[in-house]
Design an enzyme around this catalytic site. Structure first.
Site, PDB file in Angstrom:
ATOM      1  N   TYR A 189      70.392  37.230  57.472  1.00  0.00           N
ATOM      2  CA  TYR A 189      71.723  37.147  56.880  1.00  0.00           C
ATOM      3  C   TYR A 189      72.395  38.517  56.788  1.00  0.00           C
ATOM      4  CZ  TYR A 189      71.795  32.298  55.227  1.00  0.00           C
ATOM      5  OH  TYR A 189      71.844  30.945  55.136  1.00  0.00           O
ATOM      6  N   LYS A 203      57.081  32.483  60.032  1.00  0.00           N
ATOM      7  CA  LYS A 203      56.938  32.063  61.429  1.00  0.00           C
ATOM      8  C   LYS A 203      56.118  33.141  62.147  1.00  0.00           C
ATOM      9  CE  LYS A 203      57.724  29.357  64.967  1.00  0.00           C
ATOM     10  NZ  LYS A 203      57.080  28.017  65.101  1.00  0.00           N
ATOM     11  N   ASP A 223      57.944  25.550  60.581  1.00  0.00           N
ATOM     12  CA  ASP A 223      58.074  24.225  61.219  1.00  0.00           C
ATOM     13  C   ASP A 223      57.104  23.230  60.594  1.00  0.00           C
ATOM     14  OD1 ASP A 223      56.065  25.765  62.368  1.00  0.00           O
ATOM     15  OD2 ASP A 223      56.349  24.998  64.397  1.00  0.00           O
ATOM     16  N   ASP A 252      67.031  28.892  53.100  1.00  0.00           N
ATOM     17  CA  ASP A 252      68.294  28.149  53.155  1.00  0.00           C
ATOM     18  C   ASP A 252      68.036  26.753  53.701  1.00  0.00           C
ATOM     19  OD1 ASP A 252      71.132  27.703  53.178  1.00  0.00           O
ATOM     20  OD2 ASP A 252      71.068  28.005  55.350  1.00  0.00           O
ATOM     21  N   ASP A 306      67.612  22.798  51.530  1.00  0.00           N
ATOM     22  CA  ASP A 306      68.461  21.624  51.781  1.00  0.00           C
ATOM     23  C   ASP A 306      67.581  20.405  52.042  1.00  0.00           C
ATOM     24  OD1 ASP A 306      70.897  22.925  51.494  1.00  0.00           O
ATOM     25  OD2 ASP A 306      71.721  22.113  53.365  1.00  0.00           O
TER      26      ASP A 306
END
Ligand code: IPM
Ligand code: MG
Length: 355
Positions: free
Chosen positions: A141, A188, A220, A244, A248
């Site tokens: 970001y 990751k 993942d 983020d 959600d």
């Protein structure tokens, strides 16, 4: 106690839900003998409409001077033009970086009364209680980014420093120590160099917490585990972008985004408290929005910025009570009769006042 709140209603349903949160906090002040002051400031698309840009200097100054910040929501389809250089969302990113709000706490708790209101099976989600700790001022970001002159290539860099990883993982490990003693770090590391740094540093920090049950998962795999065994997670710590996305996803466990609060905290200075849901312009101004996420965010402000644990718990209990009494806004009504934003907020005020 005396405290000042900077209220930034912002776009869409932001004004309606922060109004209810403010009423609840005023009821707390009356009930517990505190003196709270509220000041309102423009932010996001609302500020852009007034020609002030997404994050006016006056707003930022008021935030710096406050003990806590209540933000409603930012974002509006009027400003969705992908080529625009100014967007409402820049207000959020600007506040996070200017105030050093590196830690984003997003608790996801599945309330017993609402196990049937989400898209997932009740027996899968029952008992889920997760605190997501998302790194908020670093990573992709805020990394270097750019677009080539011909517009045909672009890049965004995901970088982390040891210090950035240490402080967020330590905060998450402390939180886990005060909860059920489990910490999951998500990265990751099988592909990204930056995630290998994250994993190494996280492991070093966690070595100081021998009592914690510690797990690392790839992002993942995490998206699957979250749906197959949500109850196993206690505190989950991860980088800005992964956090983020995964929060959600996690919001669907709780049934509705309308229930999820958040806190963004720095090393010192005011914290920023906002519902996880967005500005929902399609239902704005119709008394349809669920104010509980904003109200529960206000409870987090009482706890984290003002150290008023009893008052924070009183707000949370009041929310549990109105839900147990069957009050539902349309997002969680499952076809049954529902109340509006104002009525729901008033019910929480009432429950707080009689606590
Ligand atoms: C969030 C939002 C923001 C983010 C956007 C609006 C900038 O999605 O708070 O999760 O990506 O951080
Ligand atoms: Mg998001």
């Amino acid at each position: 106690m005396e405290a000042t709140f900077a209220v930034l209603p912002g776009d869409g349903i932001g004004a309606e839900v922060t109004r209810q949160a403010r009423d609840v906090v005023e009821a707390i002040a009356d009930t517990y003998g505190h003196s709270f002051t509220f000041t309102e400031h423009d932010v996001g698309g609302e500020a852009m409409r007034r020609g002030l840009g997404p994050l006016p200097e006056e707003t930022l100054e008021a935030c710096r001077a406050a003990d806590a910040i209540f933000l409603g929501a930012v974002g509006h389809p009027d400003f969705d033009d992908p080529t625009a250089t100014e967007r409402p969302e820049q207000a959020l990113l600007g506040l996070r970086s200017a105030l050093g709000l590196f830690a984003n706490l997003r608790p996801v708790r599945v309330l017993p009364e609402l196990v049937d209101s989400g898209p997932l099976k009740a027996d899968l989600v029952t008992g889920t209680d997760i605190l997501f700790v998302r790194e908020l001022t670093g990573g992709i970001y805020f990394g270097d980014s750019g677009t080539s002159e011909d517009g045909d290539s672009a890049y965004s860099v995901m970088g982390y420093t040891r210090g950035e990883v240490e402080r967020i993982v330590r905060l998450a490990a402390d939180a886990a120590t005060n909860r059920r003693g489990r910490l999951t770090s998500v990265d990751k590391a099988n592909v990204l160099e930056v995630s290998r740094l994250w994993r190494r540093v996280a492991g070093e920090v966690v070595a100081d917490y021998p009592g914690l049950e510690y797990e690392v998962l790839l992002i993942d795999a995490m998206t699957m585990h979250l749906l197959s065994r949500p109850r196993d997670f206690d505190v989950v710590v991860t980088a800005n972008l992964f956090g983020d996305i995964v929060t959600d996803e996690a919001s669907m466990l709780a049934g509705s985004m309308g229930l999820l609060p958040s806190a963004s905290l720095g090393a010192d200075g005011p914290g920023l408290y906002e519902p996880v849901h967005g500005s929902a312009p399609d239902i704005a101004g119709q008394d349809l929005a669920n104010p509980l996420a904003a109200i529960l965010s206000a409870a987090m402000a009482l706890r984290h910025s003002l150290d008023l644990e009893q008052e924070a718990a009183a707000v949370e209990t009041a929310v549990d009570e109105v839900l147990a009494a069957g009050m539902r806004t349309v997002d969680i009504a499952e076809g049954a009769t529902h109340v509006g934003t104002v009525e729901m907020g008033a019910a929480v005020v009432e429950a707080v006042s009689s606590s």
